[in-house]
Design an enzyme around this catalytic site. Structure first.
Site, PDB file in Angstrom:
ATOM      1  N   LYS A  51      55.350  41.664  38.875  1.00 30.73           N
ATOM      2  CA  LYS A  51      54.193  41.736  39.783  1.00 30.73           C
ATOM      3  C   LYS A  51      54.195  40.529  40.705  1.00 30.73           C
ATOM      4  CE  LYS A  51      49.719  41.048  38.422  1.00 30.73           C
ATOM      5  NZ  LYS A  51      49.049  40.167  39.400  1.00 30.73           N
ATOM      6  N   ASP A  78      50.733  43.149  44.237  1.00 27.54           N
ATOM      7  CA  ASP A  78      49.311  43.078  43.877  1.00 27.54           C
ATOM      8  C   ASP A  78      48.555  42.243  44.915  1.00 27.54           C
ATOM      9  OD1 ASP A  78      46.880  42.907  42.525  1.00 27.54           O
ATOM     10  OD2 ASP A  78      47.606  41.471  41.036  1.00 27.54           O
ATOM     11  N   LYS A  80      45.692  43.576  46.440  1.00 28.68           N
ATOM     12  CA  LYS A  80      44.282  43.996  46.363  1.00 28.68           C
ATOM     13  C   LYS A  80      43.646  44.072  47.750  1.00 28.68           C
ATOM     14  CE  LYS A  80      43.439  42.073  41.707  1.00 28.68           C
ATOM     15  NZ  LYS A  80      44.647  41.293  41.356  1.00 28.68           N
ATOM     16  N   ASP A  83      39.681  46.009  53.432  1.00 28.79           N
ATOM     17  CA  ASP A  83      39.399  45.725  54.844  1.00 28.79           C
ATOM     18  C   ASP A  83      38.963  47.035  55.490  1.00 28.79           C
ATOM     19  OD1 ASP A  83      39.461  44.521  57.460  1.00 28.79           O
ATOM     20  OD2 ASP A  83      40.979  43.128  56.725  1.00 28.79           O
ATOM     21  N   THR A 142      38.744  42.323  35.463  1.00 35.42           N
ATOM     22  CA  THR A 142      38.512  42.090  34.023  1.00 35.42           C
ATOM     23  C   THR A 142      37.937  40.699  33.753  1.00 35.42           C
ATOM     24  OG1 THR A 142      40.832  41.495  33.866  1.00 35.42           O
ATOM     25  CG2 THR A 142      40.243  43.699  33.153  1.00 35.42           C
ATOM     26  N   ARG A 234      49.822  35.133  31.240  1.00 39.58           N
ATOM     27  CA  ARG A 234      50.001  33.843  30.584  1.00 39.58           C
ATOM     28  C   ARG A 234      50.542  33.902  29.160  1.00 39.58           C
ATOM     29  NH1 ARG A 234      44.371  32.131  33.080  1.00 39.58           N
ATOM     30  NH2 ARG A 234      44.273  34.412  33.021  1.00 39.58           N
TER      31      ARG A 234
END
Ligand code: C5P
Length: 254
Positions: A51, A78, A80, A83, A142, A234
């Site tokens: 990603k 990614d 996101k 607009d 999340t 992570r």
């Protein structure tokens, strides 16, 4: 004979591990290509998705994405997008021309904006041989708790209600699926269709630091509720041995 069946069994385990690895999306959350390459080297041969998010894309640009695709990686871009529809359409066309496998827009941009993203894909595909990327809508991040959603963002009701509303809008706009918490996978699939994809961040193997995520699940739990793709950052990228971390994680899923 014993040897043969052993070989058969180990081949099965190998292909099951690869099948599980293909469900894992590893974020290259780095500020430069050099650091990203270190992780790519550590994970070489593991068929997970990579990603590329804002941090790396804004630093290294499309060239890095193209180089991942040239090397055969599955890529989730990614960014996101959120607009006006015309701008999102143009952005989606540019992203599609990079040949990525998946990208996303915010469902909060509305149905028309999400349709415009699809139109951008169609426009790019009409003029290139790129493969059609999966188009995914971000529902409620999340990291957002219900209190933050209600009091700061101004969306009333429960997180689950908001997620289902966003997911229905995404489906209506013709998208392939949503990004949501693993806690919402069953709900999304039951309110829409089982084939509507769920991409779930907020995955934490038991005993690892939750960090800034609010609505987490272990990889095993997420798989059990039917998630299609797990974004696991992570716990892999901040581990002293990322390869060991992803291998352990996949081992636990078998
Ligand atoms: O596992 P970890 O929390 O480190 O994963 C963080 C990654 O997941 C980041 O790349 C972040 O942008 C992404 N993410 C996301 N959608 C969310 C939450 C996190 O794409 N709702």
């Amino acid at each position: 004979m014993v040897e043969e069946s052993n070989t058969g069994a180990s081949l099965n385990i190998h292909s099951r591990k690869n099948e599980l690895a293909r469900k894992v999306i590893v974020p290259l959350d780095y500020s430069n290509a050099c650091d990203a390459e270190t992780l790519l080297t550590a994970l070489s041969g593991i068929p997970c998705y990579m990603k590329v998010g804002m941090e790396l894309f804004y630093a290294e640009g499309p060239r890095f994405v193209l180089s991942l695709k040239e090397r055969g990686y599955k890529v989730f871009l990614d960014l996101k997008m959120h607009d006006i529809p015309n701008t999102v359409k143009g952005g989606a066309a540019s992203i599609t021309r990079l040949g990525v496998d998946m990208f996303n827009v915010h469902a909060a941009g509305g149905i028309r904006m999400m349709e415009a993203a699809r139109e951008g894909i169609d426009q790019a595909l009409a003029a290139s041989s790129a493969t059609r990327p999966l188009l995914i809508a971000v529902t409620q991040l999340t990291s957002t708790s219900q209190a933050v959603m209600n009091q700061e963002i101004g969306i009333s009701g429960s997180v689950e209600e908001a997620v289902v509303r966003y997911a229905k809008a995404a489906k209506q706009a013709g998208l392939d699926g949503v990004v949501a918490s693993p806690h919402e996978v069953r709900l999304v699939k039951s309110c829409l269709t089982a084939s509507f994809l769920t991409v779930t961040p907020g995955i934490r193997p038991a005993g690892t630091d939750v960090g800034d995520q609010s609505r987490v699940m272990t990889p095993r739990e997420a798989l059990a509720v039917g998630t299609d793709y797990m974004v696991i950052g992570r716990p892999i990228t901040a581990h002293p041995n990322p390869r060991q971390a992803i291998e352990n994680l996949i081992e636990e899923l078998i």
